[in-house]
Design a protein around this motif. Structure first.
Motif, PDB file in Angstrom:
ATOM      1  N   VAL A  31     -52.133 -41.943 -89.912  1.00  0.00           N
ATOM      2  CA  VAL A  31     -51.435 -43.269 -90.406  1.00  0.00           C
ATOM      3  C   VAL A  31     -50.693 -43.166 -91.575  1.00  0.00           C
ATOM      4  O   VAL A  31     -51.067 -42.317 -92.586  1.00  0.00           O
ATOM      5  CB  VAL A  31     -52.786 -44.300 -90.934  1.00  0.00           C
ATOM      6  N   ASP A  32     -49.392 -43.371 -91.242  1.00  0.00           N
ATOM      7  CA  ASP A  32     -48.412 -43.484 -92.104  1.00  0.00           C
ATOM      8  C   ASP A  32     -47.528 -44.601 -92.169  1.00  0.00           C
ATOM      9  O   ASP A  32     -47.537 -45.470 -91.080  1.00  0.00           O
ATOM     10  CB  ASP A  32     -47.524 -42.200 -92.057  1.00  0.00           C
ATOM     11  N   GLY A  33     -46.662 -45.216 -93.042  1.00  0.00           N
ATOM     12  CA  GLY A  33     -45.884 -46.283 -92.905  1.00  0.00           C
ATOM     13  C   GLY A  33     -45.079 -46.307 -94.175  1.00  0.00           C
ATOM     14  O   GLY A  33     -44.804 -45.349 -95.178  1.00  0.00           O
ATOM     15  N   ILE A  34     -44.642 -47.612 -94.640  1.00  0.00           N
ATOM     16  CA  ILE A  34     -43.699 -47.922 -95.651  1.00  0.00           C
ATOM     17  C   ILE A  34     -43.998 -49.155 -96.379  1.00  0.00           C
ATOM     18  O   ILE A  34     -44.384 -50.187 -95.566  1.00  0.00           O
ATOM     19  CB  ILE A  34     -42.234 -47.789 -95.217  1.00  0.00           C
ATOM     20  N   VAL A  35     -44.038 -49.280 -97.553  1.00  0.00           N
ATOM     21  CA  VAL A  35     -44.352 -50.643 -98.280  1.00  0.00           C
ATOM     22  C   VAL A  35     -43.052 -51.102 -98.891  1.00  0.00           C
ATOM     23  O   VAL A  35     -42.442 -50.284 -99.629  1.00  0.00           O
ATOM     24  CB  VAL A  35     -45.373 -50.108 -99.424  1.00  0.00           C
TER      25      VAL A  35
END
Length: 159
Positions: A31-35
Motif C-alpha cells: 500500500v502506497d499513496g500521497i497525502v
C-alpha cells in the motif's frame, strides 16, 4: 520410519504451523499513496491504517512529495487486506505560551496571593495542527485495501 524421525517431523510441522508458515489474519499487501492538503503535498505526516476487523495496523511517514509506503509494526511492507480507518497526523508543539504564576519549585500556587506579581510563569504546550486535527481521529477517513494491494492511494485533505 524411526521414532526419532517421526518426532522431528512432528516438531517441524508444529513449528511451521505456529510461525511464519501459518500467519493468521488477512494477508499483507503493498500500500502506497500521497497525502495532500488543499492540493499541496504534506511532508512529515504520520499515516496510519487500522483494520476495522482483524489484522495488524500499518503506518508510514510522508516524504517531501507527500508520498508514503505503509509498513506493519513488524516491518512487513504493506497493510492487511480489508476495510481500514485511516488517520493522518501532523502537528507541532509550542511551549512559548504560559499559564499563571508559579512558585519557586515550579508548582502552581494554591491561592493567587501566594505568588508575587513578578512570579515566573509555567510553560504550557500548545499544539499547532498543520493537518487539521479532525484527520487524526479514527473514522474521519477510510480505505479499502484489495487483495492485489493499493498503489497511488490519494488522501486529499482540506482545511
Amino acid at each position: 520410519m524411526k521414532l526419532s524421525e517421526c518426532v522431528c517431523l512432528g516438531l517441524l510441522s508444529v513449528t511451521l504451523g505456529c510461525s511464519g508458515g501459518g500467519v493468521s489474519g488477512p494477508p499483507i499487501v503493498p500500500v502506497d499513496g500521497i497525502v495532500t492538503l488543499d492540493g499541496s503535498p504534506v511532508e512529515g505526516a504520520t499515516v496510519v491504517f487500522t483494520p476495522k476487523k482483524e489484522g495488524t495496523m500499518s503506518m508510514a511517514m510522508t516524504d517531501a512529495a507527500g508520498k508514503f509506503a505503509l509498513r506493519t509494526g513488524a516491518g512487513r511492507k504493506g497493510a492487511a487486506v480489508g476495510e481500514h480507518d485511516v488517520t493522518v497526523k501532523l502537528s507541532i508543539g509550542n511551549e512559548e505560551s504560559t499559564t499563571g504564576p508559579v512558585t519557586d519549585d515550579g508548582l502552581a500556587p494554591l491561592m493567587p496571593s501566594e505568588a508575587g506579581v513578578n512570579a515566573p510563569k509555567a510553560p504550557v504546550a500548545i499544539v499547532g495542527w498543520i493537518v487539521p486535527e479532525r484527520y487524526s481521529k479514527p473514522g474521519a477517513l477510510t480505505a479499502t485495501v484489495p487483495a492485489g494491494g493499493l498503489s497511488g492511494h490519494k488522501l486529499e485533505l482540506k482545511k
